[in-house]
Design a protein around this motif. Sequence first.
Motif, PDB file in Angstrom:
ATOM      1  N   TYR A   1      50.938 -54.926  59.245  1.00 21.26           N
ATOM      2  CA  TYR A   1      50.309 -56.249  59.294  1.00 21.26           C
ATOM      3  C   TYR A   1      51.326 -57.319  59.668  1.00 21.26           C
ATOM      4  CZ  TYR A   1      46.171 -54.232  57.141  1.00 21.26           C
ATOM      5  OH  TYR A   1      45.060 -53.469  56.901  1.00 21.26           O
ATOM      6  N   ARG A   2      50.796 -58.380  60.255  1.00 21.13           N
ATOM      7  CA  ARG A   2      51.630 -59.505  60.648  1.00 21.13           C
ATOM      8  C   ARG A   2      50.812 -60.789  60.532  1.00 21.13           C
ATOM      9  NH1 ARG A   2      51.658 -59.306  67.299  1.00 21.13           N
ATOM     10  NH2 ARG A   2      49.401 -59.066  67.532  1.00 21.13           N
ATOM     11  N   LEU A   3      51.526 -61.903  60.438  1.00 24.25           N
ATOM     12  CA  LEU A   3      50.903 -63.210  60.490  1.00 24.25           C
ATOM     13  C   LEU A   3      51.186 -63.817  61.855  1.00 24.25           C
ATOM     14  CD1 LEU A   3      51.887 -64.671  56.993  1.00 24.25           C
ATOM     15  CD2 LEU A   3      49.617 -63.872  57.697  1.00 24.25           C
ATOM     16  N   LEU A   4      50.188 -64.459  62.434  1.00 27.44           N
ATOM     17  CA  LEU A   4      50.323 -65.081  63.751  1.00 27.44           C
ATOM     18  C   LEU A   4      50.151 -66.582  63.623  1.00 27.44           C
ATOM     19  CD1 LEU A   4      48.084 -62.632  65.833  1.00 27.44           C
ATOM     20  CD2 LEU A   4      50.579 -62.571  65.570  1.00 27.44           C
TER      21      LEU A   4
ATOM     22  N   VAL B   1      61.231 -64.914  55.807  1.00 26.96           N
ATOM     23  CA  VAL B   1      60.640 -66.207  55.494  1.00 26.96           C
ATOM     24  C   VAL B   1      59.621 -65.986  54.379  1.00 26.96           C
ATOM     25  CG1 VAL B   1      60.989 -67.102  57.819  1.00 26.96           C
ATOM     26  CG2 VAL B   1      58.825 -65.970  57.243  1.00 26.96           C
ATOM     27  N   LEU B   2      59.234 -67.070  53.741  1.00 29.80           N
ATOM     28  CA  LEU B   2      58.248 -67.016  52.674  1.00 29.80           C
ATOM     29  C   LEU B   2      57.028 -67.830  53.088  1.00 29.80           C
ATOM     30  CD1 LEU B   2      57.523 -66.233  49.709  1.00 29.80           C
ATOM     31  CD2 LEU B   2      58.603 -68.388  49.010  1.00 29.80           C
ATOM     32  N   VAL B   3      55.848 -67.248  52.904  1.00 28.61           N
ATOM     33  CA  VAL B   3      54.597 -67.919  53.255  1.00 28.61           C
ATOM     34  C   VAL B   3      53.678 -67.882  52.041  1.00 28.61           C
ATOM     35  CG1 VAL B   3      52.604 -67.954  54.798  1.00 28.61           C
ATOM     36  CG2 VAL B   3      54.829 -67.173  55.658  1.00 28.61           C
ATOM     37  N   THR B   4      53.057 -69.009  51.727  1.00 29.04           N
ATOM     38  CA  THR B   4      52.104 -69.038  50.620  1.00 29.04           C
ATOM     39  C   THR B   4      50.763 -69.575  51.103  1.00 29.04           C
ATOM     40  OG1 THR B   4      52.734 -71.277  49.900  1.00 29.04           O
ATOM     41  CG2 THR B   4      53.944 -69.431  48.953  1.00 29.04           C
ATOM     42  N   PHE B   5      49.700 -68.968  50.616  1.00 30.68           N
ATOM     43  CA  PHE B   5      48.343 -69.415  50.882  1.00 30.68           C
ATOM     44  C   PHE B   5      47.733 -69.864  49.553  1.00 30.68           C
ATOM     45  CE2 PHE B   5      49.286 -66.421  54.250  1.00 30.68           C
ATOM     46  CZ  PHE B   5      48.712 -67.001  55.386  1.00 30.68           C
ATOM     47  N   GLN B   6      47.296 -71.107  49.488  1.00 33.63           N
ATOM     48  CA  GLN B   6      46.712 -71.662  48.275  1.00 33.63           C
ATOM     49  C   GLN B   6      45.200 -71.593  48.346  1.00 33.63           C
ATOM     50  OE1 GLN B   6      48.058 -73.444  45.207  1.00 33.63           O
ATOM     51  NE2 GLN B   6      45.949 -72.795  44.840  1.00 33.63           N
TER      52      GLN B   6
ATOM     53  N   GLY C   1      58.271 -61.926  55.072  1.00 27.26           N
ATOM     54  CA  GLY C   1      58.321 -61.197  56.330  1.00 27.26           C
ATOM     55  C   GLY C   1      59.397 -61.707  57.260  1.00 27.26           C
ATOM     56  N   ARG C   2      59.539 -60.994  58.372  1.00 29.63           N
ATOM     57  CA  ARG C   2      60.568 -61.329  59.367  1.00 29.63           C
ATOM     58  C   ARG C   2      59.900 -61.965  60.591  1.00 29.63           C
ATOM     59  NH1 ARG C   2      62.133 -56.303  57.274  1.00 29.63           N
ATOM     60  NH2 ARG C   2      64.103 -56.395  56.133  1.00 29.63           N
TER      61      ARG C   2
ATOM     62  N   PHE D   1      54.704 -67.616  67.321  1.00 31.44           N
ATOM     63  CA  PHE D   1      55.510 -66.677  66.540  1.00 31.44           C
ATOM     64  C   PHE D   1      54.618 -65.685  65.799  1.00 31.44           C
ATOM     65  CE2 PHE D   1      54.623 -70.303  63.817  1.00 31.44           C
ATOM     66  CZ  PHE D   1      54.240 -69.729  62.630  1.00 31.44           C
ATOM     67  N   GLU D   2      55.210 -64.587  65.423  1.00 30.30           N
ATOM     68  CA  GLU D   2      54.574 -63.619  64.533  1.00 30.30           C
ATOM     69  C   GLU D   2      55.539 -63.327  63.403  1.00 30.30           C
ATOM     70  OE1 GLU D   2      55.546 -59.218  66.185  1.00 30.30           O
ATOM     71  OE2 GLU D   2      54.056 -60.312  67.363  1.00 30.30           O
ATOM     72  N   ILE D   3      54.994 -62.992  62.249  1.00 38.38           N
ATOM     73  CA  ILE D   3      55.814 -62.640  61.090  1.00 38.38           C
ATOM     74  C   ILE D   3      55.447 -61.231  60.662  1.00 38.38           C
ATOM     75  CG2 ILE D   3      56.369 -63.182  58.692  1.00 38.38           C
ATOM     76  CD1 ILE D   3      55.611 -66.099  59.303  1.00 38.38           C
ATOM     77  N   GLU D   4      56.368 -60.304  60.850  1.00 38.45           N
ATOM     78  CA  GLU D   4      56.162 -58.921  60.410  1.00 38.45           C
ATOM     79  C   GLU D   4      56.234 -58.888  58.891  1.00 38.45           C
ATOM     80  OE1 GLU D   4      58.323 -54.529  60.618  1.00 38.45           O
ATOM     81  OE2 GLU D   4      59.166 -56.230  61.724  1.00 38.45           O
ATOM     82  N   ILE D   5      55.135 -58.516  58.263  1.00 38.21           N
ATOM     83  CA  ILE D   5      55.041 -58.593  56.803  1.00 38.21           C
ATOM     84  C   ILE D   5      55.803 -57.447  56.144  1.00 38.21           C
ATOM     85  CG2 ILE D   5      53.459 -58.486  54.841  1.00 38.21           C
ATOM     86  CD1 ILE D   5      51.374 -59.873  56.579  1.00 38.21           C
ATOM     87  N   THR D   6      56.678 -57.824  55.219  1.00 35.95           N
ATOM     88  CA  THR D   6      57.411 -56.825  54.434  1.00 35.95           C
ATOM     89  C   THR D   6      56.859 -56.726  53.014  1.00 35.95           C
ATOM     90  OG1 THR D   6      59.069 -58.504  53.851  1.00 35.95           O
ATOM     91  CG2 THR D   6      59.527 -57.117  55.776  1.00 35.95           C
ATOM     92  N   GLU D   7      56.208 -57.806  52.563  1.00 34.50           N
ATOM     93  CA  GLU D   7      55.596 -57.798  51.234  1.00 34.50           C
ATOM     94  C   GLU D   7      54.449 -58.798  51.212  1.00 34.50           C
ATOM     95  OE1 GLU D   7      57.217 -57.982  46.699  1.00 34.50           O
ATOM     96  OE2 GLU D   7      57.604 -59.765  47.895  1.00 34.50           O
ATOM     97  N   ILE D   8      53.334 -58.383  50.632  1.00 37.01           N
ATOM     98  CA  ILE D   8      52.193 -59.283  50.484  1.00 37.01           C
ATOM     99  C   ILE D   8      51.536 -59.001  49.136  1.00 37.01           C
ATOM    100  CG2 ILE D   8      50.673 -57.687  51.747  1.00 37.01           C
ATOM    101  CD1 ILE D   8      49.175 -60.193  52.777  1.00 37.01           C
ATOM    102  N   VAL D   9      51.316 -60.059  48.380  1.00 36.75           N
ATOM    103  CA  VAL D   9      50.749 -59.882  47.041  1.00 36.75           C
ATOM    104  C   VAL D   9      49.926 -61.118  46.685  1.00 36.75           C
ATOM    105  CG1 VAL D   9      52.740 -60.893  45.847  1.00 36.75           C
ATOM    106  CG2 VAL D   9      51.285 -59.248  44.649  1.00 36.75           C
ATOM    107  N   GLY D  10      48.881 -60.886  45.910  1.00 36.79           N
ATOM    108  CA  GLY D  10      48.054 -61.981  45.448  1.00 36.79           C
ATOM    109  C   GLY D  10      48.231 -62.208  43.960  1.00 36.79           C
ATOM    110  N   LYS D  11      48.046 -63.443  43.559  1.00 37.37           N
ATOM    111  CA  LYS D  11      48.010 -63.785  42.142  1.00 37.37           C
ATOM    112  C   LYS D  11      46.699 -64.512  41.893  1.00 37.37           C
ATOM    113  CE  LYS D  11      50.450 -66.125  38.367  1.00 37.37           C
ATOM    114  NZ  LYS D  11      51.640 -66.931  37.982  1.00 37.37           N
ATOM    115  N   PHE D  12      45.768 -63.827  41.238  1.00 35.66           N
ATOM    116  CA  PHE D  12      44.475 -64.409  40.909  1.00 35.66           C
ATOM    117  C   PHE D  12      44.455 -64.632  39.399  1.00 35.66           C
ATOM    118  CE2 PHE D  12      41.701 -62.699  44.657  1.00 35.66           C
ATOM    119  CZ  PHE D  12      42.657 -63.154  45.562  1.00 35.66           C
ATOM    120  N   LYS D  13      44.798 -65.830  38.990  1.00 37.40           N
ATOM    121  CA  LYS D  13      44.831 -66.170  37.567  1.00 37.40           C
ATOM    122  C   LYS D  13      43.435 -66.663  37.189  1.00 37.40           C
ATOM    123  CE  LYS D  13      47.231 -69.035  34.148  1.00 37.40           C
ATOM    124  NZ  LYS D  13      46.018 -69.781  33.699  1.00 37.40           N
TER     125      LYS D  13
END
Length: 207
Positions: free
Chosen positions: A53-56, A75-80, A108-109, A157-169
């Motif tokens: 997976y990647r982010l575009l 890099v670090l990416v957050t989705f709120q 990701g890179r 740009f694209e970001i090759e994902i190395t880690e993706i995790v959700g936090k659903f509190k």
Amino acid sequence: MYLPEHFKVTDLAKISELIAAYPLAMLITISAAGEPLANHLPLLLDGSVDQGYRLLGHMARANPQWQDFSTSHEVLVTFQGPHAYVSPSWYKGSGVPTWNYAVVQVRGRPKIIDDETALEALLKQLTDSQELQYDTPWNLTLTDDQRTKLLGMIVGFEIEITEIVGKFKLSQNRPLADQQGVVDVLAQSSNFYELEIAQLMQNNLSI
């Protein structure tokens, strides 16, 4: 990100759904001088289990952040996603005030997309991902002059994902009766985010 196990989400379907619903992300990088930089950009999750997976995305060429991109540094990416205040008065038992929310964090890179054809295809993919929800989608078609001018003003740009995790509190650390009490109150709200949290809690009530 502080991530107690009962709030951790690794289900990619749930993560993808949140990113699609809330695509405006915060992209965080560290400059060569060690200074943090954050920008808000709409990003698209693309890929598959087999291919990865990647982010575009893209940003203005005048934005200096892309100059911090390096495949040797993540890099670090957050989705709120949605969020809401929770009052202890909604519980059956005792408690304290808190906040419920859903977020996704990605590491990701990054890689800059220089090729003009690939960059135009990226723009079309990003545009179509939003336009296809409408009855008469707008279609990206550029003249030669428009293409040269527009593509020269942005950096894809694209970001090759190395880690993706959700936090659903979502009050999963509370008894089921308390979770239901929160849902019942928030479901009566006129606030969009509170309604979204109520629905998300309802969908995950047994967790």
